[in-house]
Scaffold this active site. Sequence first.
Site, PDB file in Angstrom:
ATOM      1  N   GLN A  10       8.811 -18.647   8.931  1.00  0.00           N
ATOM      2  CA  GLN A  10       8.401 -19.706   9.984  1.00  0.00           C
ATOM      3  C   GLN A  10       7.141 -20.414   9.505  1.00  0.00           C
ATOM      4  O   GLN A  10       6.249 -19.873   9.122  1.00  0.00           O
ATOM      5  CB  GLN A  10       8.477 -18.857  11.306  1.00  0.00           C
ATOM      6  N   SER A  95       9.188 -12.572   6.004  1.00  0.00           N
ATOM      7  CA  SER A  95       9.636 -12.308   7.274  1.00  0.00           C
ATOM      8  C   SER A  95      10.844 -12.930   7.691  1.00  0.00           C
ATOM      9  O   SER A  95      11.667 -12.315   7.247  1.00  0.00           O
ATOM     10  CB  SER A  95       8.621 -13.085   8.299  1.00  0.00           C
ATOM     11  N   LEU A  96      11.264 -13.902   8.495  1.00  0.00           N
ATOM     12  CA  LEU A  96      12.604 -14.364   8.541  1.00  0.00           C
ATOM     13  C   LEU A  96      13.306 -14.575   7.424  1.00  0.00           C
ATOM     14  O   LEU A  96      14.747 -14.372   7.169  1.00  0.00           O
ATOM     15  CB  LEU A  96      12.645 -15.446   9.865  1.00  0.00           C
ATOM     16  N   ARG A 120      16.553 -12.645  17.229  1.00  0.00           N
ATOM     17  CA  ARG A 120      14.899 -12.321  16.921  1.00  0.00           C
ATOM     18  C   ARG A 120      14.056 -13.026  17.531  1.00  0.00           C
ATOM     19  O   ARG A 120      13.108 -12.673  17.984  1.00  0.00           O
ATOM     20  CB  ARG A 120      15.118 -12.154  15.320  1.00  0.00           C
ATOM     21  N   HIS A 205       4.584  -9.608  13.986  1.00  0.00           N
ATOM     22  CA  HIS A 205       4.264  -8.384  13.083  1.00  0.00           C
ATOM     23  C   HIS A 205       3.073  -7.513  13.544  1.00  0.00           C
ATOM     24  O   HIS A 205       2.059  -7.238  12.810  1.00  0.00           O
ATOM     25  CB  HIS A 205       4.103  -9.042  11.772  1.00  0.00           C
ATOM     26  N   GLN A 254      10.550  -4.130  10.472  1.00  0.00           N
ATOM     27  CA  GLN A 254       9.949  -5.339   9.948  1.00  0.00           C
ATOM     28  C   GLN A 254       9.083  -6.105  11.126  1.00  0.00           C
ATOM     29  O   GLN A 254       8.201  -6.752  11.051  1.00  0.00           O
ATOM     30  CB  GLN A 254      10.808  -6.422   9.245  1.00  0.00           C
TER      31      GLN A 254
END
Length: 318
Positions: A10, A95-96, A120, A205, A254
């Site tokens: 992102q 991440s994503l 998510r 996170h 995660q």
Amino acid sequence: MTMIAVFPGQGAQAVGMGRSLCEAYPAARAVFEEVDAALGEPLSSLVFEGPIEQLTLTANAQPALMATSLAAVRALEAASGRRLTELVGCVAGHSLGEYSALAAAGAIAIGDAARLLRLRGQAMQEAVPAGEGAMAAVLGADVATVEAIAAAAAAEGGVCELANDNGEGQQVLSGSKAAVERALVLAKEKGARRSVMLQVSAPFHCALMAPAAERLAAALAQATIVRPGVPLIANVTAAPVEEPERIRALLVEQVTARVRWRESMAAMAGLGVTAVVELGAGKVLTGLAKRGVPGARLINLQEAADVEAAAAALAKEA
């Protein structure tokens, strides 16, 4: 040449991303059509036409970035006549981007990845009330110093954790707004070159994302995940993983855990990676790889022209 495919997270989103890929490659357009069908709405219109304010919303940005990355994958496969898993030795995503990597490697269907990322994004956005969380970038300090800063800030109350270890001197803190603000003061005292609050919608996170992890765990328990065609270097462990149930568990972990991208790049270098190809929006990950994977050839596939050039180069090397 040992190549790794990496997929952005992102922040890389931009109106119009993926458009030239879709215009040049029907296989790329089919990705966006599959994502639109999975979500039951024309996300592709938002990606191609904006407005950026809507595209940047976490629940939109996450599936949109995955769709753009997978469009680049399908375009490269069409142009080269080879599957991505035949071209690269492993995959990784920030991440994503880990969902993009898994979809590219055949571990998760594109439609399932879109639905998981929509959930998510919504769950992460809703986990912390607006204004109560924050993230900040700390530049020019080593990891141990940033970890100490986070611990000291949290000791006075609230949550402050190292969320993204992106590279040498490039870390991101996440947590309670007051604690992160205290960390910025400490960072200046500790000699960080620069520290600044980030314009984000939630503190990703960190432990504050636990409610989002619980919601995602329930969805992932029902999702079909198979062994990827090549190993995934996981964010949580910075190590290769292939076993489906382990992948499932790491995707849940995660959400609250540190993105160990600096260590992931070290793992890439240790595996003998000589080329890093970033598929999708932006050039953040290849930028980090300049230092993180020394000497590696850096390739960005964002536009149709990028894909054509890469396919021509691969044909010469075959």
